[in-house]
Design a protein around this motif. Sequence first.
Motif, PDB file in Angstrom:
ATOM      1  N   GLY A 158     -15.270 -13.303 -10.530  1.00  0.00           N
ATOM      2  CA  GLY A 158     -16.185 -12.385  -9.838  1.00  0.00           C
ATOM      3  C   GLY A 158     -15.783 -12.178  -8.392  1.00  0.00           C
ATOM      4  N   VAL A 159     -15.399 -13.255  -7.724  1.00  0.00           N
ATOM      5  CA  VAL A 159     -14.935 -13.160  -6.334  1.00  0.00           C
ATOM      6  C   VAL A 159     -13.640 -12.351  -6.273  1.00  0.00           C
ATOM      7  N   ILE A 160     -12.746 -12.565  -7.231  1.00  0.00           N
ATOM      8  CA  ILE A 160     -11.479 -11.831  -7.273  1.00  0.00           C
ATOM      9  C   ILE A 160     -11.741 -10.336  -7.404  1.00  0.00           C
ATOM     10  N   VAL A 161     -12.600  -9.962  -8.335  1.00  0.00           N
ATOM     11  CA  VAL A 161     -12.900  -8.539  -8.528  1.00  0.00           C
ATOM     12  C   VAL A 161     -13.515  -7.960  -7.252  1.00  0.00           C
ATOM     13  N   GLY A 162     -14.388  -8.707  -6.595  1.00  0.00           N
ATOM     14  CA  GLY A 162     -14.970  -8.244  -5.337  1.00  0.00           C
ATOM     15  C   GLY A 162     -13.923  -8.057  -4.253  1.00  0.00           C
ATOM     16  N   ALA A 163     -12.984  -9.000  -4.155  1.00  0.00           N
ATOM     17  CA  ALA A 163     -11.910  -8.894  -3.161  1.00  0.00           C
ATOM     18  C   ALA A 163     -11.011  -7.694  -3.448  1.00  0.00           C
ATOM     19  N   VAL A 164     -10.793  -7.446  -4.722  1.00  0.00           N
ATOM     20  CA  VAL A 164      -9.947  -6.316  -5.115  1.00  0.00           C
ATOM     21  C   VAL A 164     -10.619  -4.999  -4.750  1.00  0.00           C
ATOM     22  N   VAL A 165     -11.892  -4.895  -5.016  1.00  0.00           N
ATOM     23  CA  VAL A 165     -12.625  -3.674  -4.653  1.00  0.00           C
ATOM     24  C   VAL A 165     -12.574  -3.480  -3.132  1.00  0.00           C
ATOM     25  N   ALA A 166     -12.686  -4.567  -2.378  1.00  0.00           N
ATOM     26  CA  ALA A 166     -12.577  -4.471  -0.922  1.00  0.00           C
ATOM     27  C   ALA A 166     -11.187  -4.001  -0.504  1.00  0.00           C
ATOM     28  N   GLY A 167     -10.143  -4.518  -1.163  1.00  0.00           N
ATOM     29  CA  GLY A 167      -8.774  -4.091  -0.847  1.00  0.00           C
ATOM     30  C   GLY A 167      -8.545  -2.622  -1.139  1.00  0.00           C
ATOM     31  N   ILE A 168      -9.055  -2.164  -2.272  1.00  0.00           N
ATOM     32  CA  ILE A 168      -8.934  -0.741  -2.619  1.00  0.00           C
ATOM     33  C   ILE A 168      -9.678   0.110  -1.601  1.00  0.00           C
ATOM     34  N   ALA A 200       0.833  -8.379  -0.938  1.00  0.00           N
ATOM     35  CA  ALA A 200       2.138  -7.911  -0.462  1.00  0.00           C
ATOM     36  C   ALA A 200       2.146  -6.391  -0.347  1.00  0.00           C
ATOM     37  N   THR A 201       1.521  -5.722  -1.304  1.00  0.00           N
ATOM     38  CA  THR A 201       1.431  -4.264  -1.240  1.00  0.00           C
ATOM     39  C   THR A 201       0.559  -3.832  -0.072  1.00  0.00           C
ATOM     40  N   LEU A 202      -0.487  -4.588   0.207  1.00  0.00           N
ATOM     41  CA  LEU A 202      -1.352  -4.275   1.340  1.00  0.00           C
ATOM     42  C   LEU A 202      -0.582  -4.389   2.652  1.00  0.00           C
ATOM     43  N   VAL A 203       0.243  -5.424   2.777  1.00  0.00           N
ATOM     44  CA  VAL A 203       1.075  -5.587   3.975  1.00  0.00           C
ATOM     45  C   VAL A 203       2.065  -4.429   4.077  1.00  0.00           C
ATOM     46  N   GLN A 204       2.651  -4.044   2.953  1.00  0.00           N
ATOM     47  CA  GLN A 204       3.582  -2.913   2.937  1.00  0.00           C
ATOM     48  C   GLN A 204       2.868  -1.631   3.365  1.00  0.00           C
ATOM     49  N   LEU A 246       3.624   0.829   6.508  1.00  0.00           N
ATOM     50  CA  LEU A 246       3.841   2.263   6.363  1.00  0.00           C
ATOM     51  C   LEU A 246       2.921   3.052   7.296  1.00  0.00           C
ATOM     52  N   LYS A 247       1.688   2.581   7.459  1.00  0.00           N
ATOM     53  CA  LYS A 247       0.767   3.232   8.399  1.00  0.00           C
ATOM     54  C   LYS A 247       1.327   3.155   9.814  1.00  0.00           C
ATOM     55  N   MET A 248       1.917   2.017  10.161  1.00  0.00           N
ATOM     56  CA  MET A 248       2.520   1.869  11.490  1.00  0.00           C
ATOM     57  C   MET A 248       3.709   2.819  11.643  1.00  0.00           C
ATOM     58  N   ASP A 249       4.543   2.908  10.628  1.00  0.00           N
ATOM     59  CA  ASP A 249       5.677   3.827  10.677  1.00  0.00           C
ATOM     60  C   ASP A 249       5.205   5.274  10.790  1.00  0.00           C
ATOM     61  N   ALA A 250       4.096   5.594  10.155  1.00  0.00           N
ATOM     62  CA  ALA A 250       3.580   6.961  10.159  1.00  0.00           C
ATOM     63  C   ALA A 250       3.093   7.389  11.539  1.00  0.00           C
ATOM     64  N   LEU A 251       2.829   6.430  12.410  1.00  0.00           N
ATOM     65  CA  LEU A 251       2.398   6.787  13.768  1.00  0.00           C
ATOM     66  C   LEU A 251       3.461   7.580  14.509  1.00  0.00           C
ATOM     67  N   ASP A 252       4.734   7.362  14.185  1.00  0.00           N
ATOM     68  CA  ASP A 252       5.837   8.031  14.869  1.00  0.00           C
ATOM     69  C   ASP A 252       6.136   9.415  14.303  1.00  0.00           C
ATOM     70  N   VAL A 253       5.430   9.810  13.252  1.00  0.00           N
ATOM     71  CA  VAL A 253       5.662  11.105  12.607  1.00  0.00           C
ATOM     72  C   VAL A 253       4.521  12.032  12.996  1.00  0.00           C
ATOM     73  N   PRO A 254       4.841  13.252  13.415  1.00  0.00           N
ATOM     74  CA  PRO A 254       3.775  14.181  13.798  1.00  0.00           C
ATOM     75  C   PRO A 254       2.813  14.459  12.635  1.00  0.00           C
ATOM     76  N   ASP A 255       1.545  14.581  12.941  1.00  0.00           N
ATOM     77  CA  ASP A 255       0.534  14.818  11.911  1.00  0.00           C
ATOM     78  C   ASP A 255       0.708  16.150  11.197  1.00  0.00           C
ATOM     79  N   GLU A 256       1.413  17.080  11.804  1.00  0.00           N
ATOM     80  CA  GLU A 256       1.563  18.399  11.199  1.00  0.00           C
ATOM     81  C   GLU A 256       2.606  18.445  10.092  1.00  0.00           C
TER      82      GLU A 256
END
Length: 182
Positions: free
Chosen positions: A61-71, A152-156, A160-170
């Motif tokens: 139950g805790v695992i499923v809750g943590a997963v929903v939080a991660g999503i 590990a996917t969350l860290v990745q 990627l969000k950090m890398d996206a900061l250097d790319v223009p939003d347009e």
Amino acid sequence: MTTLVSSINRHLWTALDFKLSELLRVDLAIGVLFGVAALALSFTYPDAVLRAAPGAIGVVGVIVGAVVAGISFQAAFMDQAFLRKIRAIGMDPVYFLAPFLFTAVLGVVAMLGLIVLAALSPKAPEVAIAVVSTPTALITTWSIASLVPGMATLVQFVGLKMDALDVPDEIGHMPPGPSRGP
């Protein structure tokens, strides 16, 4: 109603379309080891297997809750500008959600097996306990161990969000086409 349910299931199974190499990891091996242990215990100490079910229900139950939080965490950071950047590099944003979705599905299946296991009597035939406990132990421990690849996917994703900061939003934004007046 059935069309809606089948549509939702189709999207979920599409998101969970893993390659075999993505399934054959250490988390599955841990699940297999626990499944084999549950099989052996079912014939030697069936009471021990049955006593483990209530505690495992809480853990899953805790695992499923943590997963929903991660999503939820990941989905909250998928704004339009970021999704355009993801599309521009040819990635599917569901890729980052898939490990957590997989763990959630494993957790739900494990919970169903644990409910059945918890309902068994200590006087139930050892074969019945083994038939229920073996796949349930495998799936339960696989769901717990699969949190590590999910993290590990969350860290990745954060990288990627950090890398996206250097790319223009347009980037990837389609310019408005000619007006389609009357």
